[in-house]
Write a protein that holds these residues in place. Structure first.
Motif, PDB file in Angstrom:
ATOM      1  N   MET A  88     -22.489  85.299  11.653  1.00  0.00           N
ATOM      2  CA  MET A  88     -23.300  86.457  11.883  1.00  0.00           C
ATOM      3  C   MET A  88     -24.508  86.042  13.133  1.00  0.00           C
ATOM      4  O   MET A  88     -25.169  85.166  12.752  1.00  0.00           O
ATOM      5  CB  MET A  88     -23.928  86.762  10.412  1.00  0.00           C
ATOM      6  CG  MET A  88     -24.858  87.822  10.529  1.00  0.00           C
ATOM      7  SD  MET A  88     -25.624  88.398   8.857  1.00  0.00           S
ATOM      8  CE  MET A  88     -24.170  88.941   7.910  1.00  0.00           C
ATOM      9  N   ALA A 121     -23.112 100.796  16.313  1.00  0.00           N
ATOM     10  CA  ALA A 121     -23.634 100.374  15.133  1.00  0.00           C
ATOM     11  C   ALA A 121     -23.053 101.317  14.030  1.00  0.00           C
ATOM     12  O   ALA A 121     -23.120 102.665  14.180  1.00  0.00           O
ATOM     13  CB  ALA A 121     -25.186 100.414  15.076  1.00  0.00           C
ATOM     14  N   VAL A 170     -26.003 100.282   8.728  1.00  0.00           N
ATOM     15  CA  VAL A 170     -27.250  99.446   8.431  1.00  0.00           C
ATOM     16  C   VAL A 170     -27.797  99.371   7.193  1.00  0.00           C
ATOM     17  O   VAL A 170     -27.834 100.163   6.468  1.00  0.00           O
ATOM     18  CB  VAL A 170     -28.484  99.957   9.572  1.00  0.00           C
ATOM     19  CG1 VAL A 170     -29.772  99.226   9.381  1.00  0.00           C
ATOM     20  CG2 VAL A 170     -28.080 100.316  10.966  1.00  0.00           C
ATOM     21  N   ILE A 180     -29.313  94.087   8.072  1.00  0.00           N
ATOM     22  CA  ILE A 180     -27.920  93.865   8.331  1.00  0.00           C
ATOM     23  C   ILE A 180     -27.235  94.978   8.927  1.00  0.00           C
ATOM     24  O   ILE A 180     -27.000  96.222   8.554  1.00  0.00           O
ATOM     25  CB  ILE A 180     -26.855  93.300   7.269  1.00  0.00           C
ATOM     26  CG1 ILE A 180     -27.617  92.208   6.213  1.00  0.00           C
ATOM     27  CG2 ILE A 180     -25.670  92.972   7.735  1.00  0.00           C
ATOM     28  CD1 ILE A 180     -27.625  90.737   7.269  1.00  0.00           C
ATOM     29  N   VAL A 181     -26.656  94.691  10.412  1.00  0.00           N
ATOM     30  CA  VAL A 181     -26.386  95.766  11.162  1.00  0.00           C
ATOM     31  C   VAL A 181     -24.767  95.423  11.375  1.00  0.00           C
ATOM     32  O   VAL A 181     -24.241  94.288  11.921  1.00  0.00           O
ATOM     33  CB  VAL A 181     -26.931  96.117  12.384  1.00  0.00           C
ATOM     34  CG1 VAL A 181     -26.185  97.156  13.445  1.00  0.00           C
ATOM     35  CG2 VAL A 181     -28.324  96.025  12.507  1.00  0.00           C
ATOM     36  N   THR A 182     -23.954  96.298  10.786  1.00  0.00           N
ATOM     37  CA  THR A 182     -22.396  96.191  11.112  1.00  0.00           C
ATOM     38  C   THR A 182     -21.927  97.089  12.307  1.00  0.00           C
ATOM     39  O   THR A 182     -22.386  98.210  12.542  1.00  0.00           O
ATOM     40  CB  THR A 182     -21.549  96.663   9.814  1.00  0.00           C
ATOM     41  OG1 THR A 182     -22.265  96.029   8.750  1.00  0.00           O
ATOM     42  CG2 THR A 182     -20.205  96.567  10.086  1.00  0.00           C
ATOM     43  N   LEU A 183     -20.975  96.490  13.138  1.00  0.00           N
ATOM     44  CA  LEU A 183     -20.660  97.058  14.409  1.00  0.00           C
ATOM     45  C   LEU A 183     -19.104  97.477  14.346  1.00  0.00           C
ATOM     46  O   LEU A 183     -18.457  96.997  13.517  1.00  0.00           O
ATOM     47  CB  LEU A 183     -21.131  96.005  15.551  1.00  0.00           C
ATOM     48  CG  LEU A 183     -22.210  95.322  15.652  1.00  0.00           C
ATOM     49  CD1 LEU A 183     -22.417  94.282  16.664  1.00  0.00           C
ATOM     50  CD2 LEU A 183     -23.270  96.277  15.764  1.00  0.00           C
ATOM     51  N   GLU A 205     -18.180  92.625  13.900  1.00  0.00           N
ATOM     52  CA  GLU A 205     -19.129  91.887  13.870  1.00  0.00           C
ATOM     53  C   GLU A 205     -20.395  92.501  12.779  1.00  0.00           C
ATOM     54  O   GLU A 205     -20.534  93.548  12.916  1.00  0.00           O
ATOM     55  CB  GLU A 205     -19.735  91.309  15.293  1.00  0.00           C
ATOM     56  CG  GLU A 205     -18.574  90.682  16.065  1.00  0.00           C
ATOM     57  CD  GLU A 205     -19.244  90.241  17.424  1.00  0.00           C
ATOM     58  OE1 GLU A 205     -20.344  89.883  17.588  1.00  0.00           O
ATOM     59  OE2 GLU A 205     -18.553  90.181  18.461  1.00  0.00           O
ATOM     60  N   GLN A 206     -21.241  91.536  12.652  1.00  0.00           N
ATOM     61  CA  GLN A 206     -22.597  91.794  11.898  1.00  0.00           C
ATOM     62  C   GLN A 206     -23.773  91.221  12.658  1.00  0.00           C
ATOM     63  O   GLN A 206     -23.548  90.138  13.201  1.00  0.00           O
ATOM     64  CB  GLN A 206     -22.429  91.442  10.428  1.00  0.00           C
ATOM     65  CG  GLN A 206     -21.595  92.356   9.810  1.00  0.00           C
ATOM     66  CD  GLN A 206     -21.605  92.127   8.304  1.00  0.00           C
ATOM     67  OE1 GLN A 206     -21.862  90.782   7.929  1.00  0.00           O
ATOM     68  NE2 GLN A 206     -21.955  93.237   7.469  1.00  0.00           N
ATOM     69  N   SER A 222     -27.859  89.970  11.954  1.00  0.00           N
ATOM     70  CA  SER A 222     -28.963  90.100  11.094  1.00  0.00           C
ATOM     71  C   SER A 222     -30.269  89.858  11.844  1.00  0.00           C
ATOM     72  O   SER A 222     -30.258  89.175  12.675  1.00  0.00           O
ATOM     73  CB  SER A 222     -28.738  88.818  10.364  1.00  0.00           C
ATOM     74  OG  SER A 222     -30.084  88.325   9.403  1.00  0.00           O
TER      75      SER A 222
END
Length: 394
Positions: free
Chosen positions: A1, A118, A121, A129-132, A136-137, A139
């Motif tokens: 991350m 994104a 979130v 935590i942002v999930t793409l 990927e993530q 922090s």
């Protein structure tokens, strides 16, 4: 991350400006934006002098923005088919994508550009935590939401947009050129509506790198037949909403893509949360006709990056008590209130036929006419100063 201090979602004017400012300040940040180069889009296409230019300069990015802009130096003001003033101007014209891409060149290499969207979130008082879209993530201590149209992401965070003006205005952008001569007689022009029934605020013509650009601001419904005519026969549609324009500026032709952008005025609610902050259109929409969009972006980003983020990062946590300091910032609040009031004032002075607003229209017309008369009198008494202005504009 990936770990960072600031994750910026959205690479338009607000997000790119924030990334450049934070990177220059040595603050760890990433920019989450799927496009390498910002695509063409109808948004702000000029910056005016005075207050707006001052706000741009506070970002430290004025040199990059003005480098790709065209300065017109002089503007003609007209109404009812009549020229009422010629005054010095500090307008700078550009295409929106060119402006954003120029700002992006100022983002230091230390700010990583993650080419993804994104998709989620998750926020807390500590780290976010942002999930793409690529799986990927990221922090981050703080998430800056700078992507105006991403409604689904905001709804997942419990943020709602309260519409305060549905289809408040419609902006139309196109290229325009004179027919039968090399150039228009004016460096730039603002032509105000001839009567309320035409539902037109004003037309502004100004130079950009590839020629003369036109922005037209109207108040119509999306099913109005005039909009279909604007797409198919733009010159005839322009004649219909400003009948005396052609007689004043001469024959013209409209070319290129006709970009039409309806605007709902909205304000956010549920945004005072830990770990994230909304800037620019993500927070509230401006009315393009009022010309306040860049004021709001530059004010938001300057106050956030120069005032609040350095102070927030100096202590642990990123709770809601910190975040509300930005929304309660008196500089931001003053700009937001001014922009909202200006949007409704422009609509009323364009459409409202009550005695008060009729008086307002005539007061504005006579005020501009009086300013023009005073200016011409001064130029007659000081012809050398007038010659210098005309020389700069040519």
């Amino acid at each position: 991350m990936r770990q960072t201090d600031i994750a910026i979602i959205g690479g338009g004017l607000a997000g790119s400006t924030a990334a450049a400012m934070l990177g220059r300040a040595g603050i760890a940040a990433v920019l989450i934006e799927p496009h390498d180069s910002h695509p063409p889009e109808l948004r702000c296409e000029k910056i005016s002098g005075g207050q707006q230019l001052d706000r741009l300069r506070k970002t430290g990015l004025a040199e990059a923005a003005l480098r790709i802009s065209v300065h017109d130096a002089q503007i003609w003001i007209a109404r009812f088919g009549r020229l009422i003033d010629i005054r010095p101007s500090q307008q700078y014209g550009f295409m929106y994508d060119a402006l954003v891409n120029a700002i992006r060149t100022e983002i230091p290499a230390a700010v990583e550009h993650i080419r993804a969207k994104a998709t989620a979130v998750v926020t807390s008082d500590d780290r976010q935590i942002v999930t793409l879209s690529n799986g990927e993530q990221v922090s981050a201590r703080l998430v800056v939401l700078a992507h105006g149209p991403s409604v689904a992401l905001y709804q997942a965070l419990g943020i709602e947009r309260r519409v305060i003006g549905a289809c408040h205005s419609i902006s139309v952008g196109f290229d325009i050129a004179p027919v039968g001569r090399a150039a228009f007689a004016f460096p730039s022009l603002t032509y105000f509506s001839e009567r309320t029934a035409l539902r037109t605020a004003y037309l502004t013509l100004f130079p950009v790198a590839h020629g003369m650009r036109a922005n037209l601001f109207v108040y119509r419904e999306m099913d109005d037949p005039w909009l279909r005519q604007m797409r198919r026969e733009p010159a005839a549609a322009l004649d219909a909403c400003l009948p005396q324009l052609r007689a004043m500026i001469g024959d013209y032709a409209i070319s290129g893509d006709i970009r039409i952008r309806p605007v709902d005025l909205y304000v956010s609610s549920g945004h005072r949360q830990a770990g994230m902050v909304l800037v620019g259109d993500a927070f509230a929409s401006p009315c393009p006709g009022s010309g306040t969009g860049t004021d709001k972006v530059f004010t938001d980003v300057t106050q956030l990056c120069n005032v609040h983020i350095p102070r927030w990062l100096a202590t642990p946590a990123m709770d809601a008590a910190k975040i509300v300091e930005f929304y309660d910032d008196p500089v931001k609040q003053e700009c937001d209130a001014w922009a909202e009031a200006k949007a409704f004032t422009l609509r009323a002075v364009t459409l409202d036929n009550s005695l008060f607003w009729r008086a307002q229209r005539w007061a504005r017309f006579l005020g501009r006419l009086g300013q023009g008369m005073v200016r011409r009198t001064r130029e007659t008494m000081n012809p050398s100063a007038a010659l210098r202005i005309r020389t700069r504009s040519s």
